[in-house]
Design a protein around this motif. Structure first.
Motif, short mmCIF file in Angstrom:
data_model
loop_
_atom_site.label_atom_id
_atom_site.label_comp_id
_atom_site.label_asym_id
_atom_site.label_seq_id
_atom_site.Cartn_x
_atom_site.Cartn_y
_atom_site.Cartn_z
N PHE A 302 0.76 -1.11 -0.06
CA PHE A 302 0.05 0.01 -0.04
C PHE A 302 0.91 1.14 0.03
N SER A 303 0.19 2.43 -0.34
CA SER A 303 0.99 3.59 -0.26
C SER A 303 0.19 4.70 0.56
N ALA A 304 1.02 5.69 1.10
CA ALA A 304 0.47 6.74 1.89
C ALA A 304 -0.85 7.24 1.23
N GLY A 305 -2.11 6.98 2.11
CA GLY A 305 -3.32 7.63 1.70
C GLY A 305 -4.03 6.68 1.34
N ASP A 306 -3.88 5.20 1.48
CA ASP A 306 -4.54 4.02 1.12
C ASP A 306 -5.27 3.62 2.28
N PRO A 307 -6.49 3.09 2.54
CA PRO A 307 -7.01 2.43 3.50
C PRO A 307 -6.32 1.14 4.06
N ILE A 308 -6.31 0.86 5.31
CA ILE A 308 -5.43 -0.39 5.80
C ILE A 308 -6.44 -0.70 7.17
N ASP A 309 -6.60 -2.23 7.30
CA ASP A 309 -7.13 -2.65 8.43
C ASP A 309 -6.10 -2.73 9.59
N MET A 310 -6.26 -2.44 10.75
CA MET A 310 -5.41 -2.44 12.03
C MET A 310 -6.15 -3.77 12.92
N GLY A 312 -5.33 -6.65 16.15
CA GLY A 312 -4.85 -7.21 17.34
C GLY A 312 -4.06 -8.13 17.26
N PRO A 313 -3.32 -8.60 18.17
CA PRO A 313 -2.51 -9.81 18.61
C PRO A 313 -3.33 -11.04 18.34
N ASP A 314 -4.74 -11.03 18.26
CA ASP A 314 -5.62 -12.37 18.05
C ASP A 314 -5.90 -12.36 16.66
N GLY A 315 -5.38 -11.34 15.80
CA GLY A 315 -5.88 -11.23 14.40
C GLY A 315 -7.11 -10.65 14.01
N VAL A 316 -7.74 -10.36 15.07
CA VAL A 316 -9.13 -9.78 14.70
C VAL A 316 -8.95 -8.12 14.26
N VAL A 317 -9.63 -7.75 13.16
CA VAL A 317 -9.47 -6.42 12.82
C VAL A 317 -10.50 -5.61 14.02
N ILE A 318 -9.62 -4.40 14.42
CA ILE A 318 -10.12 -3.44 15.50
C ILE A 318 -10.52 -2.16 14.94
N ALA A 319 -9.84 -1.85 13.79
CA ALA A 319 -9.90 -0.46 13.26
C ALA A 319 -9.66 -0.50 11.93
N ARG A 320 -10.16 0.54 11.15
CA ARG A 320 -9.71 0.72 9.81
C ARG A 320 -9.26 2.21 9.80
N GLY A 321 -8.19 2.56 8.89
CA GLY A 321 -7.75 3.95 8.78
C GLY A 321 -7.05 4.20 7.60
N ILE A 322 -6.64 5.49 7.37
CA ILE A 322 -5.78 5.89 6.26
C ILE A 322 -4.47 5.96 6.77
N ILE A 323 -3.48 5.52 6.04
CA ILE A 323 -2.19 5.16 6.52
C ILE A 323 -1.66 6.26 5.99
N ASN A 324 -0.46 6.52 6.80
CA ASN A 324 0.54 7.83 6.26
C ASN A 324 1.85 7.46 5.88
N TYR A 325 2.12 6.21 5.64
CA TYR A 325 3.29 5.55 5.04
C TYR A 325 2.93 4.61 4.11
N ASP A 326 4.02 4.47 3.27
CA ASP A 326 4.19 3.17 2.31
C ASP A 326 4.37 2.03 3.08
N SER A 327 3.87 0.84 2.74
CA SER A 327 4.29 -0.28 3.11
C SER A 327 5.53 -0.75 3.37
N GLU A 352 2.20 10.33 13.09
CA GLU A 352 1.47 9.12 13.25
C GLU A 352 1.51 8.19 12.06
N VAL A 353 1.25 7.01 12.13
CA VAL A 353 1.21 6.06 11.36
C VAL A 353 -0.36 6.19 10.73
N VAL A 354 -1.01 6.18 11.77
CA VAL A 354 -2.76 6.61 11.27
C VAL A 354 -3.00 7.56 12.32
N HIS A 355 -3.57 8.77 11.81
CA HIS A 355 -4.14 9.74 12.77
C HIS A 355 -5.29 9.43 13.27
N ARG A 356 -5.87 9.74 14.53
CA ARG A 356 -6.98 9.49 15.34
C ARG A 356 -8.22 9.89 14.45
#
Length: 362
Positions: A302-310, A312-327, A352-356
């Motif tokens: 992905f590239s900065a500005g793309d939507p990504i999933d966040m 947790g340690p258990d692999g469950v998606v807890i949030a979705r956000g716009i990333i500020n860095y390239d992968s 931030e990697v993803v701003h709140r």
């Protein structure tokens, strides 16, 4: 002045053989033009491009493979918009074609531009006619149905109401074919939907939607403060006058920042970042931004500005956000503080990697 987004499905515009039914299109346009004459602003989200392209290509039903669908859309979109333009012109109205892809509503610069385009079209008195850009949309990145698209467009253009026109009169209490089923006049929240059997799609051979997609679209719109009326295309005139037809989905939420609605309902994420337990608490409980120190792994390209999933340690998606860095940048930043990164790599890495403000909990 009321701003109304109207969505009409393929089955409501097509003949039994699969081609575009000109009389149905004309009847819809007459109803929309009457609303314009009353002073309402209209944005039309219209399916039908693929259906309109079937007959010219010698096809008898909607193709299943993406390439043929896109070929039919390419042929049919011109025919569809031409019919709309001709009929609206008889009422002294001009139409403008707006073709959207999911990328247009996941990247901030794109949806800002889309909003400005809609705003200017409406200022000029134009009737925007919206469809997914089926000709170029990929199977991985698409809205999937125009009901969802209509709900998102309603939010984008700050609509006062969303009208979903289908081939059924409204949301029924059961199978519409059964004599004891009836149209539910009002839906005020999830409790009203809980007892209904709506997990049964009712897609025709022409369209892709069903009652499931319409209810989901209603959830999206009402959750953002926009009331929805669902009824048949035959009742379009009454629906536009807010008459006693169909099913009314009452607003359940309030308007939220546009980018958060896109993230929740339109984004096809480009990758994911794994968070440690501390970062999960910070993002999920304290509503904090995601920092490099809390990341344990990165997957996807992905590239900065793309939507990504966040996750947790258990692999469950807890949030979705716009990333500020390239992968490609993130692996060497993981687990490190922003102060350390700024000292070593420069001030631009103290971010931030993803701003709140650019994330939503799921």
């Amino acid at each position: 002045m009321t701003r109304i987004v109207v969505k009409v499905g393929s089955s409501s515009l097509s003949s039994a053989s699969g081609g575009l039914d000109g009389e149905r299109v004309d009847a819809l346009v007459d109803a929309l033009a009457a609303a314009r004459e009353r002073g309402d602003e209209i944005v039309l989200v219209s399916s039908g491009a693929i259906a309109a392209g079937l007959a010219p290509l010698g096809l008898t039903r909607r193709p299943r493979d993406l390439a043929t669908q896109q070929a039919a859309a390419s042929v049919g979109q011109g025919a569809l918009i031409a019919r709309y333009a001709e009929r609206f012109s008889s009422h002294g109205l001009v139409v403008g074609q707006v073709l959207l892809t999911a990328d247009d509503v996941t990247r901030r610069s794109h949806y800002r531009n889309a909003f400005q385009t809609f705003a200017r079209l409406l200022e000029f008195g134009v009737v925007p006619i919206v469809n997914e850009n089926d000709t170029v949309a990929t199977s991985e990145i698409r809205f999937g149905d125009n009901d969802r698209l209509a709900a998102l467009v309603s939010h984008l253009v700050h609509a006062d109401r969303l009208v979903l026109l289908s081939d059924v009169d409204g949301l029924y209490s059961g199978d519409p074919r059964l004599p004891d089923s009836h149209v539910i006049s009002d839906v005020r929240g999830e409790d009203d939907l809980a007892a209904l059997d709506i997990a049964r799609p009712s897609a025709s051979a022409i369209g892709t939607g069903g009652m499931v997609t319409k209810v989901e679209a209603a959830r999206i719109a009402t959750g953002a403060g926009i009331p929805v009326l669902l009824t048949s295309a035959a009742h379009a005139a009454a629906a536009l006058e807010d008459g006693p037809v169909g099913t009314r989905f009452h607003a359940t939420g309030r308007r939220r920042p546009t980018r958060l609605l896109w993230l929740a309902h339109a984004s096809h994420t480009q990758g994911r970042v794994s968070l440690d337990a501390g970062a999960v608490r910070a993002v999920g409980l304290r509503k904090a931004s995601l920092l490099p120190a809390g990341i344990t792994a990165v997957s996807g390209t992905f590239s900065a500005g793309d939507p990504i999933d966040m996750v947790g340690p258990d692999g469950v998606v807890i949030a979705r956000g716009i990333i500020n860095y390239d992968s490609a940048e993130l692996p060497e930043l993981m687990g490190r503080s922003t102060h350390e990164l700024a000292a070593e790599l420069g001030a631009e890495y103290e971010r931030e990697v993803v701003h709140r403000d650019d994330l939503i909990l799921v």
